[in-house]
Design a protein around this motif. Structure first.
Motif, short mmCIF file in Angstrom:
data_model
loop_
_atom_site.label_atom_id
_atom_site.label_comp_id
_atom_site.label_asym_id
_atom_site.label_seq_id
_atom_site.Cartn_x
_atom_site.Cartn_y
_atom_site.Cartn_z
N LYS A 335 0.92 -1.38 -0.31
CA LYS A 335 0.19 -0.06 -0.01
C LYS A 335 0.77 1.17 0.15
O LYS A 335 1.70 1.57 0.70
CB LYS A 335 -1.07 -0.03 1.39
N PRO A 336 0.60 2.21 -0.83
CA PRO A 336 1.48 3.43 -0.95
C PRO A 336 1.33 4.14 0.25
O PRO A 336 -0.09 4.36 0.71
CB PRO A 336 1.10 4.19 -2.23
N ALA A 337 2.03 4.86 0.91
CA ALA A 337 2.11 5.50 2.03
C ALA A 337 1.13 6.63 2.03
O ALA A 337 0.17 7.03 2.89
CB ALA A 337 3.53 6.12 2.66
N ALA A 338 0.93 7.32 0.64
CA ALA A 338 0.26 8.45 0.44
C ALA A 338 -1.17 8.03 0.54
O ALA A 338 -2.18 8.92 0.83
CB ALA A 338 0.49 8.93 -1.09
N GLN A 339 -1.75 6.79 0.53
CA GLN A 339 -2.92 6.35 0.60
C GLN A 339 -3.52 6.14 2.26
O GLN A 339 -4.65 5.82 2.52
CB GLN A 339 -3.49 5.18 -0.06
N CYS A 340 -2.60 6.36 3.25
CA CYS A 340 -2.99 6.37 4.48
C CYS A 340 -3.52 7.60 4.84
O CYS A 340 -2.70 8.70 5.16
CB CYS A 340 -1.62 6.04 5.42
#
Length: 364
Positions: A335-340
């Motif tokens: 999961k890309p960190a930007a999606q957290c």
């Protein structure tokens, strides 16, 4: 403070609770809300009011307005077990409550007016100078209800139910008011000081967070103490959510090596590079700077490039952050960190705190 008999004299160690994953399914339990405040025992006799904290130290100096009010409304020769709370517009405000524990007398007086405290009673240990601690929980509850039948703010009687469905509704519905779960108390149980004889049921949820920094473990330089977690808000700003710190020593040592690549150039454009400025949280300081709190805690933190996501368990939110330390579950390298982002969190709408204070679900 003079008491009428030993059972009415401080200190008395409060009865404790152990964590349970769900409400007991069997009969024979009294269910109560778990208040998110400061556990306290209140002793009332002819000499005045004595407020004892969970650590058996006096709390009177921090809550002078509560001391005065309880002196006016409580009969002499009684001991109550309960919780000190501070309520705000959206329910209980634990941050405001913590701020009341201040060394400055002037500050204490100011906060007593700005954020006055209340006391929510949930057990009766002594009445009329006679101990009730040997009585079963159910009998103590009946006596407590009679004892506080005419109670008025800032003194409250906690709601109670024997109905598991009602207790589950409290667990689900009133968290938005800042309540910390539900207590399950065996109805035949006497008051047993310092024993974990009660049960507390709390929410546990998961979230995918950005790992954007860490703190070393105590005085060691070869092990991670805690991971610093963040979530992106609606404006795309990475907000600090709290920490995850439940690791074995073997994991702590391995984590330092695993995170090493993310330490390179970590402060370049790091969203938390300004920590340590006046507007930052009190416990936050510039990366790599050795700083200690008044309690001697090492407040140094190390920056990581915010590129990795981790799944963590958390129980509840306090404002826009995790109320307690989260538990690391696994890395989310898929999961890309930007999606957290904040949108993933399970939020509960704020409930009217007064509804809980005045609930009438006391089924017998």
């Amino acid at each position: 403070m003079t008491a009428t008999n030993p059972s009415a004299s401080p200190p008395i160690e409060p009865m404790l609770a152990k964590v349970a994953q769900e409400l007991p399914a069997s009969e024979g339990f009294l269910f109560e809300p778990k208040w998110d405040g400061l556990r306290a025992l209140v002793f009332s006799n002819k000499d005045g009011i004595y407020i004892q904290g969970r650590d058996k130290k006096p709390l009177n100096r921090y809550f002078p307005e509560l001391e005065r009010a309880l002196f006016e409304v409580l009969p002499k020769g009684c001991v109550l077990d309960g919780e000190i709370v501070v309520s705000g517009d959206k329910g209980l405000d634990f941050d405001a409550l913590q701020a009341r524990i201040h060394p400055s007398t002037t500050r204490v007086a100011l906060l007593a007016k700005k954020t006055p405290a209340s006391f929510v009673a949930f057990d009766l240990l002594c009445a009329g100078g006679k101990s009730t601690m040997a009585l079963p929980q159910a009998q103590r509850r009946v006596r407590l209800e009679r004892f506080l039948a005419a109670a008025k703010p800032p003194l409250y009687l906690t709601p109670m139910t024997r109905d598991r469905a009602v207790a589950q509704d409290w667990l689900d519905r009133f968290e938005g008011a800042g309540l910390d779960g539900v207590m399950a108390k065996p109805e035949a149980l006497p008051y047993t000081p310092a024993k974990r004889a009660l049960f507390k049921i709390k929410h546990e949820r998961t979230a995918d967070c950005v790992v954007a920094g860490f703190r070393f473990y105590k005085d060691r330089e070869d092990a991670v103490g805690s991971l610093l977690l963040g979530l992106y808000d609606e404006l795309g700003v990475l907000q600090h959510m709290g920490s995850a710190s439940t690791f074995t020593m073997e994991q702590r040592v391995a984590l330092l090596e695993e995170l090493a690549p993310l330490r390179k150039d970590a402060l370049k454009n790091h969203p938390w590079a300004n920590w340590g400025e006046p507007q930052a949280h009190e416990e936050e300081r510039q990366p790599g700077v050795r700083s200690r709190s008044a309690a001697g805690k090492d407040l140094r933190w190390e920056a990581l490039r915010p590129e990795r996501a981790a799944e963590v368990k958390y129980d509840q939110l306090q404002g826009d952050r995790f109320r307690n330390a989260a538990t690391f579950v696994r890395w989310r390298d898929d999961k890309p960190a930007a999606q957290c982002r904040y949108g993933q969190l399970e939020t509960v709408g704020a409930a009217e705190l007064q509804a809980m204070f005045t609930a009438r679900s006391n089924k017998r």
